[in-house]
Write a protein that holds these residues in place. Structure first.
Motif, PDB file in Angstrom:
ATOM      1  N   PRO A 224      31.336   2.531   0.989  1.00 16.12           N
ATOM      2  CA  PRO A 224      30.628   1.488   2.240  1.00 16.12           C
ATOM      3  C   PRO A 224      29.938   2.178   3.618  1.00 16.12           C
ATOM      4  N   LYS A 225      29.129   1.664   3.949  1.00 19.80           N
ATOM      5  CA  LYS A 225      28.883   1.997   5.243  1.00 19.80           C
ATOM      6  C   LYS A 225      29.101   2.521   6.317  1.00 19.80           C
ATOM      7  N   VAL A 226      30.023   1.734   6.810  1.00 16.22           N
ATOM      8  CA  VAL A 226      31.019   2.074   8.010  1.00 16.22           C
ATOM      9  C   VAL A 226      32.233   2.040   7.305  1.00 16.22           C
ATOM     10  N   ILE A 227      33.818   3.158   7.801  1.00 20.82           N
ATOM     11  CA  ILE A 227      34.396   2.534   7.597  1.00 20.82           C
ATOM     12  C   ILE A 227      34.988   2.121   9.799  1.00 20.82           C
ATOM     13  N   ILE A 228      36.509   1.412   9.002  1.00 16.65           N
ATOM     14  CA  ILE A 228      36.752   0.956  10.347  1.00 16.65           C
ATOM     15  C   ILE A 228      37.961   1.104  10.519  1.00 16.65           C
ATOM     16  N   ALA A 229      38.397   2.350  11.605  1.00 22.84           N
ATOM     17  CA  ALA A 229      39.626   3.357  11.343  1.00 22.84           C
ATOM     18  C   ALA A 229      40.734   2.020  12.905  1.00 22.84           C
ATOM     19  N   LEU A 230      41.406   2.200  11.935  1.00 20.68           N
ATOM     20  CA  LEU A 230      42.061   1.208  12.832  1.00 20.68           C
ATOM     21  C   LEU A 230      43.435   2.400  13.053  1.00 20.68           C
ATOM     22  N   GLY A 231      43.600   2.328  14.703  1.00 18.27           N
ATOM     23  CA  GLY A 231      44.600   3.055  15.484  1.00 18.27           C
ATOM     24  C   GLY A 231      44.713   4.829  15.151  1.00 18.27           C
ATOM     25  N   ARG A 232      45.961   5.353  15.746  1.00 14.47           N
ATOM     26  CA  ARG A 232      45.787   7.007  15.866  1.00 14.47           C
ATOM     27  C   ARG A 232      45.885   7.933  14.625  1.00 14.47           C
ATOM     28  N   ALA A 233      46.514   7.159  13.966  1.00 16.55           N
ATOM     29  CA  ALA A 233      47.427   7.318  12.521  1.00 16.55           C
ATOM     30  C   ALA A 233      46.004   7.994  11.634  1.00 16.55           C
ATOM     31  N   VAL A 234      45.292   6.352  11.452  1.00 19.76           N
ATOM     32  CA  VAL A 234      44.166   7.352  10.675  1.00 19.76           C
ATOM     33  C   VAL A 234      42.717   7.846  11.169  1.00 19.76           C
ATOM     34  N   VAL A 235      42.604   8.277  12.615  1.00 19.98           N
ATOM     35  CA  VAL A 235      41.953   9.023  13.189  1.00 19.98           C
ATOM     36  C   VAL A 235      42.702  10.265  12.489  1.00 19.98           C
ATOM     37  N   ASN A 236      44.441  10.532  12.433  1.00 20.70           N
ATOM     38  CA  ASN A 236      44.654  12.101  11.952  1.00 20.70           C
ATOM     39  C   ASN A 236      44.346  11.977  10.425  1.00 20.70           C
ATOM     40  N   ALA A 237      44.565  11.214   9.559  1.00 15.63           N
ATOM     41  CA  ALA A 237      44.368  11.328   8.712  1.00 15.63           C
ATOM     42  C   ALA A 237      42.434  11.763   8.053  1.00 15.63           C
ATOM     43  N   LEU A 238      41.809  10.972   8.601  1.00 20.05           N
ATOM     44  CA  LEU A 238      40.450  11.579   8.327  1.00 20.05           C
ATOM     45  C   LEU A 238      40.174  13.251   8.928  1.00 20.05           C
ATOM     46  N   PHE A 239      40.200  13.193  10.234  1.00 19.97           N
ATOM     47  CA  PHE A 239      39.557  14.495  10.913  1.00 19.97           C
ATOM     48  C   PHE A 239      41.002  15.446  11.476  1.00 19.97           C
ATOM     49  N   SER A 240      42.239  15.407  10.652  1.00 17.25           N
ATOM     50  CA  SER A 240      43.872  16.086  10.711  1.00 17.25           C
ATOM     51  C   SER A 240      44.107  15.678  12.303  1.00 17.25           C
TER      52      SER A 240
END
Length: 310
Positions: A224-240
């Motif tokens: 994909p050209k863009v990821i839309i991260a929905l919420g804090r848990a997704v941020v934790n998944a991607l960036f620890s």
């Protein structure tokens, strides 16, 4: 009256499914939901749940209510497995994947089968739940990632089919796109276990870390050209996970995950619970940034969505 009560029952069950355990309603509404019986001593005052300073117990109210004729049946719930240790430990490392050659559709199908046959994933399913892999266009420019499947998602084996999913579909439409033109998935591929059929437990770092290779593989295949991260848990998944990280400081700002721009915004479930014009506008401004990043056409009407009326 029956149709109005049907709507009330549907709303009560929706609240129960989302983890609400107490509500405040007036005596008149309570008497309609739990009518007095024509039995001695009014069937002990119909055993209607009594309000307290903390409100009425929602489960008691639903259990003791009399649905009107034609009312909707109770929605199915996930059935926890009968096992001595309901929360089995997650391996410290996720699976090592070697994606085979082939076109995107073939490779994604291989990955789907790999996830659906993952023994660790299947160990954490409820008796009637399913793993949720993802769906959408294999060449999508936008990959939308939620934290974990909802109850409805786990029952259907598809992402974003509950009320928040319906809202997400409306958001995608408002962007001038179709749901089928983006790719929808979740960071965790199973519904997080907890001890009741209702409510929700956010995925923990062990669960997210284990499933991260599956999400990485989806990104590698779809590109994909863009990821839309929905919420804090997704941020934790991607960036620890980082307890010091403030979601408010991330939301609406671009980050990068393995070379792909990531827009962090609210989970639609949060928008349902915080249904204010201000919150809607904040989320919409995040998505306008995504549209601008992809050079999607934006009309003046779209730019004015959720602005206070003059």
């Amino acid at each position: 009256m029956s149709s109005n009560l049907n709507a009330v029952y549907e709303e009560l069950r929706r609240l129960q499914k989302e983890g609400v355990d107490r509500i405040y309603i007036d005596d008149q509404t309570s008497s309609l939901l739990v009518p007095a019986k024509s039995t001695p001593v009014a069937a002990e005052a119909s055993k209607a749940p009594q309000p307290t300073s903390e409100g009425i117990n929602l489960k008691d109210l639903i259990d003791q209510s009399e649905p009107p004729t034609g009312a909707m049946k109770a929605e199915p719930v996930l059935k926890p497995k009968e096992k001595s240790s309901p929360f089995k430990p997650i391996p410290a490392e996720g699976p090592i994947l070697e994606i085979p050659a082939g076109d995107a559709a073939e490779r994604l199908q291989w990955l789907r089968e790999t996830v659906l046959n993952c023994s660790i994933c299947k160990e954490h399913l409820s008796d009637n739940g399913q793993l949720v892999f993802g769906e959408g266009a294999v060449d999508a420019d936008i990959l939308i990632c939620g934290d974990a499947p909802s109850t409805d998602d786990a029952l259907a084996g598809r992402p974003f089919v509950d009320n928040s999913g319906q809202l997400l579909t409306k958001i995608i439409t408002a962007m001038g796109l179709k749901r089928e033109s983006v790719y929808l998935t979740t960071a965790l591929k199973w519904r997080p276990e907890h001890e009741t059929p209702y409510g929700y437990r956010p995925p923990n770092s062990a669960e997210l870390n284990f499933c991260l290779p599956y999400l990485r593989a989806q990104l590698e295949i779809i590109q994909p050209k863009v990821i839309i991260a929905l919420g804090r848990a997704v941020v934790n998944a991607l960036f620890s996970e980082d307890e010091a990280r403030k979601f408010g400081a991330l939301r609406g700002n671009w980050k990068t995950f393995e070379g792909v721009p990531v827009m962090v915004t609210f989970n639609p479930a949060y928008l349902l619970q915080n249904d204010t014009l201000k919150t809607k506008r904040m989320a919409w401004e995040d998505l306008l940034q995504v549209m601008e990043k992809l050079d999607l056409p934006i009309s003046e009407k779209q730019r004015a969505f959720f602005l206070p009326k003059q």
